[in-house]
Each structure stands twice: as C-alpha cells, then as structure tokens.
Design an enzyme around this catalytic site. Structure first.
Site, mmCIF file in Angstrom:
data_model
loop_
_atom_site.group_PDB
_atom_site.id
_atom_site.type_symbol
_atom_site.label_atom_id
_atom_site.label_comp_id
_atom_site.label_asym_id
_atom_site.label_seq_id
_atom_site.Cartn_x
_atom_site.Cartn_y
_atom_site.Cartn_z
ATOM 1 N N ASP A 46 0.924 -1.263 0.021
ATOM 2 C CA ASP A 46 0.055 0.104 -0.038
ATOM 3 C C ASP A 46 0.728 1.085 -0.072
ATOM 4 O O ASP A 46 1.995 1.090 0.754
ATOM 5 C CB ASP A 46 -0.752 0.195 1.275
ATOM 6 C CG ASP A 46 -1.829 1.166 1.286
ATOM 7 O OD1 ASP A 46 -2.675 1.429 0.506
ATOM 8 O OD2 ASP A 46 -1.443 2.236 2.051
ATOM 9 N N TYR A 51 2.904 10.478 0.322
ATOM 10 C CA TYR A 51 3.919 9.738 0.924
ATOM 11 C C TYR A 51 5.432 10.408 0.297
ATOM 12 O O TYR A 51 5.814 9.618 -0.686
ATOM 13 C CB TYR A 51 3.964 8.344 1.049
ATOM 14 C CG TYR A 51 2.775 7.880 1.817
ATOM 15 C CD1 TYR A 51 1.958 8.600 2.639
ATOM 16 C CD2 TYR A 51 2.502 6.421 1.485
ATOM 17 C CE1 TYR A 51 0.868 8.141 3.321
ATOM 18 C CE2 TYR A 51 1.200 5.833 2.186
ATOM 19 C CZ TYR A 51 0.500 6.688 3.096
ATOM 20 O OH TYR A 51 -0.524 6.201 3.537
ATOM 21 N N LYS A 77 -3.534 5.779 -3.522
ATOM 22 C CA LYS A 77 -4.689 6.686 -3.025
ATOM 23 C C LYS A 77 -4.839 8.018 -4.022
ATOM 24 O O LYS A 77 -4.024 8.133 -5.027
ATOM 25 C CB LYS A 77 -4.534 7.072 -1.837
ATOM 26 C CG LYS A 77 -4.067 5.902 -0.745
ATOM 27 C CD LYS A 77 -3.834 6.429 0.612
ATOM 28 C CE LYS A 77 -3.646 5.259 1.471
ATOM 29 N NZ LYS A 77 -2.501 4.530 1.186
ATOM 30 N N GLY A 235 -1.594 1.402 10.521
ATOM 31 C CA GLY A 235 -1.399 2.001 11.970
ATOM 32 C C GLY A 235 -1.607 1.234 13.055
ATOM 33 O O GLY A 235 -2.116 1.609 14.175
ATOM 34 N N SER A 239 0.974 4.687 15.574
ATOM 35 C CA SER A 239 2.082 5.695 15.205
ATOM 36 C C SER A 239 3.338 5.212 15.991
ATOM 37 O O SER A 239 4.192 5.897 16.407
ATOM 38 C CB SER A 239 1.676 7.014 15.585
ATOM 39 O OG SER A 239 0.632 7.366 14.561
ATOM 40 N N GLY A 240 3.474 3.858 16.644
ATOM 41 C CA GLY A 240 4.754 3.493 17.378
ATOM 42 C C GLY A 240 4.565 3.524 18.876
ATOM 43 O O GLY A 240 5.043 2.867 19.511
ATOM 44 N N LEU A 242 2.399 1.958 20.800
ATOM 45 C CA LEU A 242 2.030 0.254 21.274
ATOM 46 C C LEU A 242 3.454 -0.213 21.395
ATOM 47 O O LEU A 242 3.483 -1.213 22.236
ATOM 48 C CB LEU A 242 1.027 -0.473 20.207
ATOM 49 C CG LEU A 242 0.866 -1.622 20.751
ATOM 50 C CD1 LEU A 242 -0.121 -1.737 22.082
ATOM 51 C CD2 LEU A 242 0.086 -2.681 19.797
#
Length: 337
Positions: A46, A51, A77, A235, A239-240, A242
């Site tokens: 994806d 980006y 997208k 995600g 965003s990191g 976790l």
C-alpha cells in the site's frame, strides 16, 4: 468484489515510511526494505502520492517492476495531486501532514477529489509505480483530521467526483476495488449510508488497534459486517506508541496512552508476548479485517513483523487484558478468549 478476494495474505506492507516519514531514508535502505518484504512472502503493498510527494511510489515501483505483475497487489490513493517541483521546499503545502514529510520530494501537494483529478492521479501513480494497473484505490483523508470543519464539504465533493469515477472504473474492470483510506470512522459511517456509489471496503488507520478501537467497534464494524464489506487496518502500532515509540496520532503520546501501553506491556511481559505480536493478533481477530499493513523503513522491521505474526499469544493473555478492562468487552479476541 470482496477485498479478501483481491488481497494476497493478511500481512501487507505499508509504504508511508518510504516517503521519508520523519527522517531522510537512503535510497539503498528503502530498496533493501522492499526487497526484504518480497523475500519474506509479502505480496500486498500500500502506498499514496502524499508519502514524500511521490517518493514512496517511485521507490516501490523501482523494486516491484522487477517481478511478475500478477504475483502482487498494489493499492494507492487519490485526492492529493502532486504539483510541479518547487525551488524552495519550505513553500510546500502538505496540509495536516506538514513536517512529517519534510524530507520528501520538494513538490507542492494540492487537494482535489474531482473526477478529472482522480483520473489524473491514477495515471501519474501508474507512471511512478512503473506498472500498467493498480488493484485497489483508496480515497485519501476525507475526514475531519485533514480538513477540520470543512470536511463534510470535501466529502461531498469526493462523493460527486472521486467516488463515482472509481465506481465506474471498478465496474469497467480497470481497478478491482475501491474505498476510503482514512484515520477517522465518521466518513465510513457516512458512505455506509449511501445507496450509491458503493465501496468495496476501507483502509482504516489507527482506529482499530489494541490501544484505540472502541469507536470503530461500536460505530462501523457492525454495519461493515452487515453489508458484506471488509477492512484493511493501517497504523496497527498506533504511530509506534504500542511498541514503545514516543508518538501517537503523529504527535507526542498523551499520558493516558502511555499508561495504557505500560499496563498492556506488564501483562504481555508476564505471558511472554511481544507488543507487536499482541497488536497484530488483536487486529486480525476481527472477522471483517482482511489484512494489516505495518509500515517499515528498515529490513529488520519486516523480520520483526513476521516473527510477531507467527508467534501465538496464549489465551490467558487475552483473558487478562479483558478482565483488566484494557480491551472493549465486545472486541473479538483470538480464539474467542
């Protein structure tokens, strides 16, 4: 077409980091990361024009063009058009993502969800990706986090333009599926109420994770199930946050999120479960989730994700999370723990 019939495997590759998200990634490192994903068996990739103002698409195309096209699936997208390169990168307008891609290509980004812009965006993505077709198209960021109080007007413009164009392209066989790629549940609620056009599913980023899933579980998952649609989760690591990172929702994690991470990690450590494994298995336990697409900017991250997916957290781990109120009472858990 059901997204599960389009995708290849339940672990995909999220390309946002390859647009130089947060840091300037050397080309050779980006290429090595994509190659590592391919060698590991990942076949769903994806990406999006946003980006790095096309950088992630260019890098992905450079590598994937070496392989037989029928062996992998690409989603990208629409809604963000890349304009001409600017001499002064500080003049770029990246909307709500200002600063996140400051190391990307020095191009301006224009928001445009019209039919003509949608077709133009697809044509330009095909060139950057060095391919003759794209399998899935997501309509990017038609939500409040991107447009504030104006988001409903943007959604309506997309309904009249991008949605209808993508519906036609799918029916004509040009693409296999389309849907929304968003970080909020509200636009999914809206489109689920429409009689037409009809999406095939959704890329929902950050809203169905171990740390944050209540709204999605209560407000969209039941209707997605009822309508026979499906969800790709982006995600999954929030965003990191976790997995011990400092960010949540592209910003410094608030104290309540850090406390929740610490509570989950204490239980995970007792049961010998990695936080990545907990995050991936939680997401994939939902019957409407057909894939999860962690982002990666280093080959080692690919190996970590695969190891996390192959490890099976014990039922006692999920039972303790449930008993401590760290997951919603109605959240599907692996093995119906």
């Amino acid at each position: 077409m059901h997204l599960g019939d389009v995708l290849s495997g339940n672990l995909g590759f999220g390309s946002a980091p390859l647009g130089n998200l947060y840091r300037n990634i050397p080309d050779e490192e980006a290429v090595a990361t994509i190659e590592a994903a391919w060698k590991s068996g990942i076949r769903y990739f994806d990406v999006a024009p946003l980006y790095g103002a096309g950088l992630a698409e260019i890098r992905l195309g450079e590598v994937l063009s070496r392989y037989p096209r029928e062996e992998f699936v690409i989603s990208t997208k629409v809604g963000k058009i890349i304009l001409d390169e600017v001499e002064d990168p500080t003049t770029r307008d990246l909307g709500e993502k200002t600063g996140l891609y400051e190391h990307g290509r020095p191009n301006k980004i224009a928001n445009d969800y019209s039919e003509s812009a949608t077709l133009r965006s697809i044509e330009e993505s095909l060139k950057r990706l060095e391919t003759d077709r794209i399998d899935i198209i997501w309509v990017h960021d038609v939500a409040q986090d991107a447009y504030g109080d104006e988001w409903l007007g943007v959604f309506e413009n997309a309904r009249k333009g991008a949605f209808k164009a993508l519906d036609r392209l799918r029916d004509e066989g040009v693409i296999k599926a389309w849907g929304l790629g968003v970080n909020r549940v509200e636009p999914i609620e809206l489109i689920l109420d429409l009689d037409a056009p009809r999406p095939d599913g959704f890329l929902l980023a950050g809203r169905y994770t171990l740390l944050d899933h209540d709204k999605a579980l209560q407000r969209v998952m039941p209707e997605v199930t009822k309508q026979g649609l499906s969800v790709v989760v982006g995600g999954a690591y929030s965003s990191g946050a976790l997995v011990g990172g400092p960010n949540f929702e592209y910003a410094p994690a608030p104290p309540e999120i850090l406390r929740k991470v610490a509570d989950i990690k204490a239980i995970a450590d007792r049961h010998g479960v990695s936080m990545k494994s907990a995050g991936l298995h939680f997401v994939l336990a939902s019957p409407v989730v057909v894939a999860v697409i962690p982002g990666a900017s280093k080959p080692s991250r690919i190996a970590e994700d695969l190891e996390a997916l192959q490890a099976v957290p014990p039922a006692a781990f999920w039972q303790e999370l449930r008993s401590q109120g760290l997951v919603h009472p109605d959240a599907p858990l692996p093995g119906d723990a």
